[in-house]
Structures are given as structure tokens and as C-alpha cells.
Write a protein that holds these residues in place. Structure first.
Motif: not given
Ligand code: HEC
Ligand code: HEC
Ligand code: HEC
Ligand code: HEC
Ligand code: HEC
Length: 180
Positions: A91-95
Motif C-alpha cells: 500500500x505504498x501509494x496510500x498517503x
């Protein structure tokens, strides 16, 4: 002269005794019947970490993150490298995960807000309770279903002592167990 002095001394000792007695009895009465501090406290955390997701859905064991709960007084809040074991990839794209990664790279801990917080004059020890088989749920409620951590137990002296008194636990109830 002499008898007068010792009479005054006895009287002031008596007064000090009364004052100490009132403070102790008042304190005990307050601890048992006073307002239940912080029960239900559930502050917003700097990153919305969900126990329901991690400990519930993914079934990650409590001690994987709270590493010292079985071996020390403190359960401790997890170090970021534990989170990064997964979130380096997940989930590295989550803020929120971006914020976590940024803090990790900067070497700055996440300022988690402490939920359970006994007054300083008390002593508590996780290891002893866990070793006797008292489950996390008994004191912290159904954490696996909490999207946000909440203080469920009152954490008052009456709450502690009531359990220590139960015959199946046979735990100490002398004052110096919890006040040192
Ligand atoms: C993936 C890591 C992780 C797992 C697994 C985990 N926790 Fe936590 N726990 C945290 C983090 C991070 C915090 C601090 C943020 C918060 O309060 O939500 C925390 C906070 C807590 C707190 C509140 C601490 C305080 O400030 O008073 C309790 C109680 C707790 N966890 C119990 C548990 C229990 C019981 C389990 C197992 C059912 C568990 N945790 C599993 C990461 C984890
Ligand atoms: C064992 C692996 C693992 C560990 C350890 C772990 N997580 Fe997670 N985390 C996940 C997975 C899987 C998801 C769900 C990803 C998805 O929705 O696709 C997730 C989701 C999240 C989310 C929600 C992200 C979003 O925007 O939806 C946050 C926030 C989070 N984790 C924080 C943490 C923190 C803080 C720690 C360390 C205390 C931690 N995680 C430790 C696996 C882990
Ligand atoms: C007998 C009751 C009891 C049990 C059982 C218990 N806790 Fe706690 N927990 C507490 C109390 C009381 C505090 C507050 C301690 C303080 O403020 O000094 C606390 C605090 C915490 C904290 C905050 C960090 C800390 O150490 O102060 C975490 C995390 C935590 N507990 C996790 C767990 C986990 C995980 C388990 C099960 C393995 C567990 N606890 C079992 C009573 C309990
Ligand atoms: C099993 C643990 C435990 C034992 C045994 C215990 N206490 Fe406490 N005591 C606590 C905790 C926890 C608090 C703080 C929570 C609160 O204020 O209710 C506290 C608070 C107090 C306070 C302050 C009350 C207040 O409201 O600030 C006094 C005074 C006190 N205890 C006296 C005693 C005396 C005297 C004994 C022996 C007869 C004793 N305690 C035994 C756990 C214990
Ligand atoms: C659900 C039951 C339960 C609750 C609630 C509970 N305890 Fe205990 N406590 C125990 C048991 C069981 C033991 C282990 C006794 C033993 O080792 O023989 C213990 C042991 C302890 C010890 C270790 C005694 C020693 O000799 O080192 C301390 C300190 C203590 N408790 C403090 C507290 C405080 C403070 C609270 C409230 C914040 C609390 N406990 C709440 C069951 C409980």
C-alpha cells in the motif's frame, strides 16, 4: 515546662495523624467511588492505524508488534521498522503509508497518543499478568474489532483490587504491590 512541651508534641502528633488519616481514607474513597477517569477515551491518532484490520482481519499476533508485553513491565508501542517489514511493499501509494515512510526515513518516531495512562504513583507490570494467563481482552476489550483503540476498563484502584481479590487469581492486595 517539661510536661507542657511533651503535651504540645503529643497534640501535634495527634493532629498530623488525623490529617494523614483523612487524606488516606479520602483517597481510597475517591479511588473506589470517584469519577472513572478516561474510560472510553479514544483519541484520533496521527496515522489512522486499525487494529481491526491488522490484528483482526490479518490476524497479526499482538506480540509481533507489542514486542515486550510478555517479557517486561511495558507492552510498548511498536517501532517503525516493524511496520516497514510490510509497508516497504504494501500500500505504498496510500498517503498514510507515505507519511509513515517519510517519518521512518527521517528517523522520527510517530507521535502516537497514549491512551491507557496510570498515574505515576502506581506500579503495573504486563509480564506478570500475561504469565498468569490474564488475556489482553480482559483489560483492553475486544481490540481485534477496534478500528480505533479505546480505553474500555476504568483502570481505577477498585477495578485492579477487585480482580486481585478473586480467589482464582490469588493476587497480592497489599498497598505496596501497586504503590512503591
Ligand atoms: C501491526 C502492529 C500491531 C498489532 C498486530 C497490534 N497492535 Fe496494538 N498498537 C499498535 C500501534 C501502532 C499502536 C499505537 C496507535 C494506536 O493506539 O492505535 C497500538 C496501540 C495499542 C494499545 C493502546 C496503547 C495505549 O496508548 O494505551 C493497546 C491496548 C493495544 N495496542 C493492544 C493490542 C492488542 C491486544 C493486540 C492483539 C489483539 C494488538 N494491540 C496488536 C500496533 C499493533
Ligand atoms: C504483516 C504485515 C503488516 C504489518 C507488520 C503492518 N501492516 Fe499496515 N497494512 C497491512 C496490509 C496488508 C494492509 C492493507 C492494505 C490494503 O488495503 O490493500 C495495511 C494497511 C495499513 C493502513 C491503511 C492504509 C490505507 O490508506 O488504506 C495503515 C495506515 C497501516 N497499515 C499502518 C501500519 C502501521 C503504522 C504499522 C506498524 C505499527 C503497520 N501498518 C504494520 C500489512 C501490515
Ligand atoms: C491486567 C490488565 C492488563 C492486561 C492483561 C494487559 N494489559 Fe496492557 N495495559 C494495562 C494497563 C493498566 C496499562 C497502562 C499502563 C501504564 O500506564 O503504566 C496498559 C498499557 C498497554 C499498552 C500501552 C503501552 C504500555 O506498556 O503502557 C499497550 C500497547 C498494551 N497495554 C498492550 C497489551 C497487550 C498486547 C496485552 C496482552 C498480551 C495486554 N496489554 C494485557 C492493563 C493490562
Ligand atoms: C492492585 C493494585 C492496587 C493496590 C493493591 C492498591 N492500590 Fe491504590 N491505587 C491503584 C491505582 C491503579 C490507583 C490510581 C487509579 C485511581 O486513582 O483510581 C490507585 C490510587 C490510590 C490513591 C489515590 C487516589 C486518587 O484518587 O488519586 C490512594 C490514596 C491509594 N491508591 C491508596 C492505597 C492504599 C492505602 C492501599 C492499600 C490498602 C492501596 N492503594 C492498594 C492501585 C492499587
Ligand atoms: C483480571 C484480573 C486482574 C486485573 C484487572 C489486574 N490484575 Fe494485577 N494481577 C493479577 C494476577 C493474576 C497477578 C499475578 C499474581 C501472581 O503472580 O501470583 C497480578 C499481579 C500484579 C502485580 C505483581 C505483583 C508482584 O508481586 O509483583 C502488580 C504490581 C499488579 N498485578 C498490579 C495491578 C494493577 C495496578 C492493576 C490495575 C491497573 C491490576 N494489577 C489489575 C490479576 C489482575
Amino acid at each position: 515546662m517539661n510536661s507542657n512541651g511533651s503535651e504540645g508534641n503529643a497534640r501535634s502528633k495527634f493532629l498530623v495523624g488525623i490529617v494523614a488519616f483523612v487524606i488516606i481514607v479520602g483517597g481510597i474513597a475517591y479511588a473506589f467511588y470517584g469519577p472513572q477517569k478516561h474510560q472510553g477515551y479514544a483519541p484520533d491518532q496521527p496515522i489512522p492505524f486499525s487494529h481491526q484490520m491488522h490484528a483482526g482481519q490479518f490476524n497479526i499476533p499482538c506480540a509481533y508488534c507489542h514486542v515486550s508485553v510478555e517479557k517486561s513491565r511495558h507492552a510498548t508501542v511498536p517501532a517503525m521498522n516493524i511496520c516497514m517489514n510490510c509497508h516497504r511493499f504494501v500500500k505504498t501509494d496510500s498517503p498514510h503509508i507515505k507519511k509513515l515512510t517519510q517519518a521512518y526515513n527521517d528517523g522520527k518516531p510517530i507521535p502516537w497518543i497514549k491512551v491507557h495512562d496510570l498515574p505515576e504513583f502506581t506500579y503495573f507490570n504486563h509480564e506478570r499478568h500475561v504469565a498468569k494467563g490474564v488475556s489482553c481482552t480482559t483489560c483492553h476489550g475486544d481490540v481485534q474489532n477496534m478500528a480505533k483503540i479505546k480505553q474500555v476498563a476504568p483502570l481505577t484502584m477498585g477495578w485492579c483490587v477487585n480482580c486481585h481479590r478473586q480467589p482464582q487469581y490469588n493476587a497480592p492486595t497489599s498497598c505496596d504491590t501497586c504503590h512503591r
